[in-house]
Design a protein around this motif. Structure first.
Motif, PDB file in Angstrom:
ATOM      1  N   ALA A 123      18.824  39.278  57.678  1.00  0.00           N
ATOM      2  CA  ALA A 123      17.586  39.864  57.161  1.00  0.00           C
ATOM      3  C   ALA A 123      16.709  40.409  58.283  1.00  0.00           C
ATOM      4  CB  ALA A 123      16.826  38.824  56.345  1.00  0.00           C
ATOM      5  N   VAL A 124      16.522  39.601  59.342  1.00  0.00           N
ATOM      6  CA  VAL A 124      15.679  40.045  60.457  1.00  0.00           C
ATOM      7  C   VAL A 124      16.284  41.269  61.141  1.00  0.00           C
ATOM      8  CG1 VAL A 124      14.760  39.402  62.723  1.00  0.00           C
ATOM      9  CG2 VAL A 124      14.694  37.766  60.834  1.00  0.00           C
ATOM     10  N   GLY A 125      17.589  41.217  61.393  1.00  0.00           N
ATOM     11  CA  GLY A 125      18.233  42.342  62.071  1.00  0.00           C
ATOM     12  C   GLY A 125      18.203  43.620  61.249  1.00  0.00           C
ATOM     13  N   THR A 126      18.453  43.519  59.943  1.00  0.00           N
ATOM     14  CA  THR A 126      18.435  44.712  59.089  1.00  0.00           C
ATOM     15  C   THR A 126      17.030  45.284  58.990  1.00  0.00           C
ATOM     16  OG1 THR A 126      20.243  43.756  57.784  1.00  0.00           O
ATOM     17  CG2 THR A 126      19.084  45.632  56.856  1.00  0.00           C
ATOM     18  N   ALA A 127      16.037  44.410  58.800  1.00  0.00           N
ATOM     19  CA  ALA A 127      14.653  44.886  58.715  1.00  0.00           C
ATOM     20  C   ALA A 127      14.236  45.574  60.014  1.00  0.00           C
ATOM     21  CB  ALA A 127      13.715  43.712  58.417  1.00  0.00           C
ATOM     22  N   ALA A 128      14.663  45.030  61.148  1.00  0.00           N
ATOM     23  CA  ALA A 128      14.334  45.658  62.427  1.00  0.00           C
ATOM     24  C   ALA A 128      14.993  47.029  62.551  1.00  0.00           C
ATOM     25  CB  ALA A 128      14.773  44.751  63.578  1.00  0.00           C
ATOM     26  N   TYR A 179      22.468  28.515  55.592  1.00  0.00           N
ATOM     27  CA  TYR A 179      21.802  29.679  54.997  1.00  0.00           C
ATOM     28  C   TYR A 179      20.872  30.388  55.982  1.00  0.00           C
ATOM     29  CZ  TYR A 179      23.704  28.321  50.514  1.00  0.00           C
ATOM     30  OH  TYR A 179      24.571  28.032  49.492  1.00  0.00           O
ATOM     31  N   TRP A 180      20.663  29.782  57.140  1.00  0.00           N
ATOM     32  CA  TRP A 180      19.891  30.457  58.186  1.00  0.00           C
ATOM     33  C   TRP A 180      20.559  31.783  58.570  1.00  0.00           C
ATOM     34  CZ3 TRP A 180      15.300  30.192  60.529  1.00  0.00           C
ATOM     35  CH2 TRP A 180      15.141  30.856  61.757  1.00  0.00           C
ATOM     36  N   PHE A 181      21.865  31.870  58.399  1.00  0.00           N
ATOM     37  CA  PHE A 181      22.597  33.103  58.702  1.00  0.00           C
ATOM     38  C   PHE A 181      22.035  34.290  57.919  1.00  0.00           C
ATOM     39  CE2 PHE A 181      26.045  36.039  57.457  1.00  0.00           C
ATOM     40  CZ  PHE A 181      26.472  36.483  58.697  1.00  0.00           C
ATOM     41  N   ALA A 182      21.600  34.062  56.670  1.00  0.00           N
ATOM     42  CA  ALA A 182      21.059  35.153  55.857  1.00  0.00           C
ATOM     43  C   ALA A 182      19.708  35.626  56.377  1.00  0.00           C
ATOM     44  CB  ALA A 182      20.930  34.704  54.405  1.00  0.00           C
ATOM     45  N   LEU A 183      18.967  34.721  57.021  1.00  0.00           N
ATOM     46  CA  LEU A 183      17.665  35.110  57.573  1.00  0.00           C
ATOM     47  C   LEU A 183      17.816  35.758  58.935  1.00  0.00           C
ATOM     48  CD1 LEU A 183      14.582  35.121  57.459  1.00  0.00           C
ATOM     49  CD2 LEU A 183      14.612  32.827  58.456  1.00  0.00           C
ATOM     50  N   VAL A 201      17.594  44.226  51.223  1.00  0.00           N
ATOM     51  CA  VAL A 201      17.937  43.339  50.108  1.00  0.00           C
ATOM     52  C   VAL A 201      19.454  43.240  49.942  1.00  0.00           C
ATOM     53  CG1 VAL A 201      17.725  42.973  47.622  1.00  0.00           C
ATOM     54  CG2 VAL A 201      15.758  43.787  48.947  1.00  0.00           C
ATOM     55  N   GLY A 202      20.151  44.373  50.048  1.00  0.00           N
ATOM     56  CA  GLY A 202      21.600  44.347  49.907  1.00  0.00           C
ATOM     57  C   GLY A 202      22.268  43.452  50.929  1.00  0.00           C
ATOM     58  N   ASN A 203      21.920  43.628  52.200  1.00  0.00           N
ATOM     59  CA  ASN A 203      22.532  42.799  53.237  1.00  0.00           C
ATOM     60  C   ASN A 203      22.164  41.322  53.077  1.00  0.00           C
ATOM     61  OD1 ASN A 203      23.933  44.808  54.515  1.00  0.00           O
ATOM     62  ND2 ASN A 203      22.541  45.034  56.241  1.00  0.00           N
ATOM     63  N   THR A 204      20.906  41.047  52.734  1.00  0.00           N
ATOM     64  CA  THR A 204      20.465  39.653  52.639  1.00  0.00           C
ATOM     65  C   THR A 204      21.121  38.939  51.457  1.00  0.00           C
ATOM     66  OG1 THR A 204      18.333  40.273  53.613  1.00  0.00           O
ATOM     67  CG2 THR A 204      18.457  38.149  52.490  1.00  0.00           C
ATOM     68  N   VAL A 205      21.155  39.596  50.292  1.00  0.00           N
ATOM     69  CA  VAL A 205      21.806  38.999  49.118  1.00  0.00           C
ATOM     70  C   VAL A 205      23.284  38.757  49.398  1.00  0.00           C
ATOM     71  CG1 VAL A 205      22.546  39.510  46.755  1.00  0.00           C
ATOM     72  CG2 VAL A 205      20.168  39.891  47.433  1.00  0.00           C
ATOM     73  N   ALA A 216      26.869  45.872  53.241  1.00  0.00           N
ATOM     74  CA  ALA A 216      26.646  44.510  52.758  1.00  0.00           C
ATOM     75  C   ALA A 216      27.957  43.848  52.338  1.00  0.00           C
ATOM     76  CB  ALA A 216      25.654  44.519  51.591  1.00  0.00           C
ATOM     77  N   GLY A 217      28.927  44.637  51.875  1.00  0.00           N
ATOM     78  CA  GLY A 217      30.232  44.052  51.582  1.00  0.00           C
ATOM     79  C   GLY A 217      30.841  43.427  52.818  1.00  0.00           C
ATOM     80  N   ALA A 218      30.652  44.099  53.964  1.00  0.00           N
ATOM     81  CA  ALA A 218      31.154  43.544  55.215  1.00  0.00           C
ATOM     82  C   ALA A 218      30.344  42.328  55.649  1.00  0.00           C
ATOM     83  CB  ALA A 218      31.123  44.612  56.306  1.00  0.00           C
ATOM     84  N   VAL A 219      29.060  42.283  55.296  1.00  0.00           N
ATOM     85  CA  VAL A 219      28.240  41.101  55.607  1.00  0.00           C
ATOM     86  C   VAL A 219      28.794  39.887  54.870  1.00  0.00           C
ATOM     87  CG1 VAL A 219      25.967  40.045  55.332  1.00  0.00           C
ATOM     88  CG2 VAL A 219      26.147  42.409  56.118  1.00  0.00           C
ATOM     89  N   ALA A 220      29.066  40.043  53.572  1.00  0.00           N
ATOM     90  CA  ALA A 220      29.632  38.935  52.801  1.00  0.00           C
ATOM     91  C   ALA A 220      30.984  38.522  53.355  1.00  0.00           C
ATOM     92  CB  ALA A 220      29.755  39.349  51.332  1.00  0.00           C
ATOM     93  N   MET A 221      31.792  39.501  53.730  1.00  0.00           N
ATOM     94  CA  MET A 221      33.120  39.211  54.270  1.00  0.00           C
ATOM     95  C   MET A 221      33.018  38.505  55.623  1.00  0.00           C
ATOM     96  SD  MET A 221      36.221  41.928  54.644  1.00  0.00           S
ATOM     97  CE  MET A 221      37.893  41.393  55.052  1.00  0.00           C
TER      98      MET A 221
END
Length: 388
Positions: A152-157, A144-148, A81-85, A125-130
């Motif tokens: 999201a897919v990479g973090t969940a994996a 917004y596909w970047f968030a998926l 959730v942190g990385n995706t948000v 996740a701060g680095a994800v936003a950056m």
């Protein structure tokens, strides 16, 4: 005022020395996790270059997931959730704010606030936003596909791989929650966590000392229990394993049929039997649960009832009866005659073993059972002065 020496010491490492095996475990896990995610999960999703999709913040997530899996910041909700948000916020800011410096600062600041509100603080996740704010060309292409994908897919994996790797290497991830069942499958807290403190009280302690991001209530209960056990061990005095161990032992050899092992358990009313070789060389330890586990495995493997499988396992008339070496445990804790009983307490407090063999140069000298330990602690307590 602080002296120069204190200032220098304050700049040194704050973490205790780690065992090399733990460092290797974490490093191999991160390597395998990132390799699998990059090569087999993310790259087949798109036709673009792999480097774009195995983003740098995944490296920071891997540090948390594989090196400190008990940290609240590393738990699945926090990571995914942190990385995706953060990715969603980073993309939105990148698409709406033209100034590079402003959009980077705004993306990270908003991501931090959103993570706290979502109870999903995850430092990478701060680095994800950056990353999103610094990549206007990629964001313009992906939106917004970047968030998926990849985020999201990479973090969940990575989280799923961390779960599997933790189980394979004897760790637990996600961490055990306060209400989770114990090792025996019941709802009682583990012995070292029976503090009389509720989850709300433990959580309040963490909030009061501003440690809720670093530790969960279950971790605090475990640490307090361990500290109390260690403090109690200080009252045992100079007693050692040699002082309390059973010396006249009932033992078996590696070739002893399991039928005879069961007879010895019944005859001597013991819960463990050491397995020895020539000249009392210690080979392993059999607990009663080893017989039950073997019978259950045979029942499943042979598709028959548990009773029939147990009878078959204990049948000494078979051409090749099952033997002690097939079920004995070889990886349990061990002690030497000089081991203080303070060191034996945590070995048996959590319920993993009922007895610890005492060895001298590989030869069995005795065994310390829970009964031996309880009797020794009772004797020590009787010798303590009664408070007036």
């Amino acid at each position: 005022m602080y002296s120069f020496a204190k200032i220098v010491r304050g700049l040194g490492p704050a973490m205790p020395t780690a065992h090399p095996a733990e460092a290797l475990r974490a490093g191999v896990g991160a390597c395998v996790g990132l390799g699998v995610v990059g090569l087999f999960i993310l790259s087949p999703l798109v036709d673009l270059r792999l480097g774009l999709y195995l983003i740098a913040p995944f490296g920071a997530s891997a540090v948390l997931l594989f090196a400190v899996p008990n940290a609240p910041l590393a738990q699945p909700w926090s990571a995914v959730v942190g990385n995706t948000v953060a990715a969603l916020i980073g993309v939105a800011v990148c698409l709406s704010v033209p100034d590079p410096a402003l959009r980077i600062a705004l993306a990270v600041g908003l991501a931090i606030a959103a993570m706290i509100l979502c109870r999903a603080v995850h430092p990478p996740a701060g680095a994800v936003a950056m990353t999103a704010a610094m990549s206007p060309d990629a964001v313009a292409h992906l939106g917004y596909w970047f968030a998926l994908a990849p985020v999201a897919v990479g973090t969940a994996a990575l989280v799923v791989l961390a779960m599997i790797y933790a189980r394979l290497t004897g760790r637990r991830y996600p961490f055990r929650h306060f209400e989770d069942r114990n090792a025996q499958g019941t709802t009682d807290p583990a012995p070292m966590q029976r503090l009389g403190l509720t989850r709300a009280e433990l959580t309040d302690l963490l909030d009061r000392y501003r440690q809720s991001f670093n530790m969960g209530a279950e971790d605090l209960a475990r640490l307090i229990g361990a500290a109390e056990l260690q403090a109690a061990s200080h009252r045992t005095g100079p007693l050692t394993a040699a002082d309390v161990m059973s010396r006249d032992l009932v033992t078996v050899t590696a070739e002893t049929p399991l039928g005879q092992v069961a007879d010895l358990f019944r005859r001597h009313r013991c819960t463990s039997l050491p397995v020895v070789g020539a000249e009392d060389r210690f080979l392993g330890l059999i607990f009663q649960m080893h017989l039950i586990d073997r019978a259950r495995d045979d029942a499943l493997r042979l598709n028959r009832g548990f009773g029939a499988a147990m009878a078959r396992m204990l049948d000494r008339s078979r051409d090749t009866p099952a033997q002690a070496h097939e079920i004995m445990g070889v990886a349990g804790p061990r002690a030497v005659p000089e081991t203080p009983i303070a060191a034996l307490l945590p070995m048996m407090a959590e319920g993993a073993v009922d007895a610890v063999p005492v060895l001298a140069r590989g030869r069995l000298q005795g065994i310390v059972t829970r009964t031996d330990l309880i009797a020794a602690l009772a004797k020590v307590s009787l010798q303590q002065p009664v408070a007036g």
